[in-house]
Scaffold this motif. Structure first.
Motif, mmCIF file in Angstrom:
data_model
loop_
_atom_site.group_PDB
_atom_site.id
_atom_site.type_symbol
_atom_site.label_atom_id
_atom_site.label_comp_id
_atom_site.label_asym_id
_atom_site.label_seq_id
_atom_site.Cartn_x
_atom_site.Cartn_y
_atom_site.Cartn_z
ATOM 1 N N MET A 1 17.755 31.473 5.832
ATOM 2 C CA MET A 1 18.867 30.951 5.069
ATOM 3 C C MET A 1 20.148 31.627 5.566
ATOM 4 O O MET A 1 20.231 32.835 5.630
ATOM 5 C CB MET A 1 18.634 31.236 3.581
ATOM 6 C CG MET A 1 19.506 30.443 2.703
ATOM 7 S SD MET A 1 19.170 30.556 0.915
ATOM 8 C CE MET A 1 17.433 30.838 0.776
ATOM 9 N N THR A 2 21.128 30.801 5.888
ATOM 10 C CA THR A 2 22.391 31.320 6.408
ATOM 11 C C THR A 2 23.446 31.353 5.297
ATOM 12 O O THR A 2 23.244 30.791 4.216
ATOM 13 C CB THR A 2 22.910 30.429 7.555
ATOM 14 O OG1 THR A 2 23.261 29.154 7.018
ATOM 15 C CG2 THR A 2 21.857 30.270 8.644
ATOM 16 N N PHE A 3 24.568 31.988 5.605
ATOM 17 C CA PHE A 3 25.671 32.024 4.641
ATOM 18 C C PHE A 3 26.145 30.606 4.332
ATOM 19 O O PHE A 3 26.480 30.299 3.194
ATOM 20 C CB PHE A 3 26.833 32.862 5.181
ATOM 21 C CG PHE A 3 28.023 32.857 4.260
ATOM 22 C CD1 PHE A 3 28.004 33.596 3.081
ATOM 23 C CD2 PHE A 3 29.141 32.087 4.540
ATOM 24 C CE1 PHE A 3 29.076 33.571 2.205
ATOM 25 C CE2 PHE A 3 30.224 32.056 3.670
ATOM 26 C CZ PHE A 3 30.188 32.811 2.507
ATOM 27 N N ARG A 4 26.140 29.744 5.352
ATOM 28 C CA ARG A 4 26.566 28.353 5.143
ATOM 29 C C ARG A 4 25.672 27.654 4.125
ATOM 30 O O ARG A 4 26.137 26.853 3.319
ATOM 31 C CB ARG A 4 26.552 27.608 6.470
ATOM 32 C CG ARG A 4 27.102 26.222 6.350
ATOM 33 C CD ARG A 4 27.265 25.573 7.704
ATOM 34 N NE ARG A 4 27.813 24.242 7.511
ATOM 35 C CZ ARG A 4 27.465 23.197 8.189
ATOM 36 N NH1 ARG A 4 26.576 23.307 9.148
ATOM 37 N NH2 ARG A 4 27.997 22.033 7.951
ATOM 38 N N ASP A 5 24.361 27.963 4.154
ATOM 39 C CA ASP A 5 23.426 27.379 3.193
ATOM 40 C C ASP A 5 23.758 27.819 1.766
ATOM 41 O O ASP A 5 23.513 27.089 0.812
ATOM 42 C CB ASP A 5 21.982 27.790 3.509
ATOM 43 C CG ASP A 5 21.508 27.257 4.844
ATOM 44 O OD1 ASP A 5 22.012 26.205 5.285
ATOM 45 O OD2 ASP A 5 20.636 27.902 5.453
ATOM 46 N N LEU A 6 24.292 29.014 1.644
ATOM 47 C CA LEU A 6 24.604 29.570 0.325
ATOM 48 C C LEU A 6 26.009 29.227 -0.158
ATOM 49 O O LEU A 6 26.357 29.502 -1.306
ATOM 50 C CB LEU A 6 24.445 31.093 0.359
ATOM 51 C CG LEU A 6 23.050 31.604 0.669
ATOM 52 C CD1 LEU A 6 23.066 33.116 0.810
ATOM 53 C CD2 LEU A 6 22.074 31.176 -0.411
ATOM 54 N N LEU A 7 26.810 28.632 0.700
ATOM 55 C CA LEU A 7 28.208 28.370 0.361
ATOM 56 C C LEU A 7 28.366 27.486 -0.866
ATOM 57 O O LEU A 7 29.116 27.824 -1.788
ATOM 58 C CB LEU A 7 28.923 27.747 1.564
ATOM 59 C CG LEU A 7 30.434 27.654 1.445
ATOM 60 C CD1 LEU A 7 31.057 29.033 1.248
ATOM 61 C CD2 LEU A 7 31.010 27.002 2.692
ATOM 62 N N PHE A 8 27.645 26.350 -0.923
ATOM 63 C CA PHE A 8 27.787 25.460 -2.072
ATOM 64 C C PHE A 8 27.281 26.091 -3.367
ATOM 65 O O PHE A 8 27.954 25.996 -4.403
ATOM 66 C CB PHE A 8 27.126 24.102 -1.814
ATOM 67 C CG PHE A 8 27.962 23.192 -0.956
ATOM 68 C CD1 PHE A 8 29.236 22.811 -1.345
ATOM 69 C CD2 PHE A 8 27.476 22.732 0.251
ATOM 70 C CE1 PHE A 8 30.015 21.977 -0.560
ATOM 71 C CE2 PHE A 8 28.245 21.899 1.052
ATOM 72 C CZ PHE A 8 29.515 21.523 0.647
ATOM 73 N N PRO A 9 26.109 26.744 -3.379
ATOM 74 C CA PRO A 9 25.699 27.391 -4.633
ATOM 75 C C PRO A 9 26.667 28.484 -5.087
ATOM 76 O O PRO A 9 26.923 28.630 -6.281
ATOM 77 C CB PRO A 9 24.327 27.986 -4.313
ATOM 78 C CG PRO A 9 23.832 27.245 -3.130
ATOM 79 C CD PRO A 9 25.047 26.801 -2.370
ATOM 80 N N LEU A 10 27.227 29.231 -4.131
ATOM 81 C CA LEU A 10 28.191 30.268 -4.502
ATOM 82 C C LEU A 10 29.484 29.652 -5.031
ATOM 83 O O LEU A 10 30.068 30.149 -6.000
ATOM 84 C CB LEU A 10 28.484 31.188 -3.305
ATOM 85 C CG LEU A 10 27.328 32.069 -2.875
ATOM 86 C CD1 LEU A 10 27.666 32.791 -1.573
ATOM 87 C CD2 LEU A 10 26.974 33.073 -3.969
ATOM 88 N N LEU A 11 29.924 28.561 -4.416
ATOM 89 C CA LEU A 11 31.110 27.853 -4.904
ATOM 90 C C LEU A 11 30.850 27.282 -6.292
ATOM 91 O O LEU A 11 31.712 27.354 -7.181
ATOM 92 C CB LEU A 11 31.500 26.741 -3.930
ATOM 93 C CG LEU A 11 32.753 25.942 -4.271
ATOM 94 C CD1 LEU A 11 33.981 26.849 -4.359
ATOM 95 C CD2 LEU A 11 32.975 24.849 -3.226
ATOM 96 N N ALA A 12 29.648 26.739 -6.501
ATOM 97 C CA ALA A 12 29.289 26.214 -7.825
ATOM 98 C C ALA A 12 29.318 27.336 -8.862
ATOM 99 O O ALA A 12 29.827 27.152 -9.970
ATOM 100 C CB ALA A 12 27.907 25.569 -7.780
ATOM 101 N N ALA A 13 28.778 28.492 -8.511
ATOM 102 C CA ALA A 13 28.786 29.632 -9.437
ATOM 103 C C ALA A 13 30.212 30.039 -9.786
ATOM 104 O O ALA A 13 30.524 30.314 -10.945
ATOM 105 C CB ALA A 13 28.024 30.810 -8.831
#
Length: 142
Positions: free
Chosen positions: A1-13
């Motif tokens: 899992m890359t940072f890009r994969d986590l970008l949307f969940p982090l933005l949602a949070a």
């Protein structure tokens, strides 16, 4: 899992965690949770329509089978009642209590997924334990 994969969940949070504070600011002035929920949902609708039209997907809004639209409409009603309840809760209790209480939603989601989506999703032991920990954390806060 890359940072890009986590970008949307982090933005949602980030967006979800900012939402209760903005609601409290609005309710300080108007003290009308239904009006606030209506303005929020209208803004969301305009944003979604703008996205679909600007991305060239406007026709896909009308190309779905009727039975699919029924599911989406029911989901929209659930979201509407959820948003209204969320706004109304801020009228009566602090945002620092509303946010963790609504964080108990995964418990309902896991239970419904287990019973209604058996053929598509499998609720793992980790899912169940994580959900129990969420509910325990909410219980400690309340």
């Amino acid at each position: 899992m890359t940072f890009r994969d986590l970008l949307f969940p982090l933005l949602a949070a980030l967006c979800y965690s900012t939402n209760p504070i903005l609601i409290k600011f609005g309710l300080r002035i108007s003290n009308e949770p239904v009006l606030g929920a209506c303005i929020g949902m209208t803004t969301s609708t305009v944003a979604y329509l703008g996205y679909f039209l600007m991305s060239g997907q406007g026709r896909s809004l009308f190309g779905l089978p009727t039975w699919v639209n029924v599911y989406f409409a029911l989901a929209g009603l659930c979201s509407t009642f959820g948003v209204f309840s969320f706004f109304a809760a801020h009228e009566y209790i602090p945002a620092s209590v509303v946010a963790p209480l609504t964080a108990a939603a995964p418990l309902v989601t896991v239970l419904l997924s287990h019973f209604l989506l058996k053929s598509e999703e499998r609720v793992s032991l980790a899912d169940a334990l994580g959900t129990v920990l969420i509910v325990a954390g909410v219980a400690l806060l309340v």
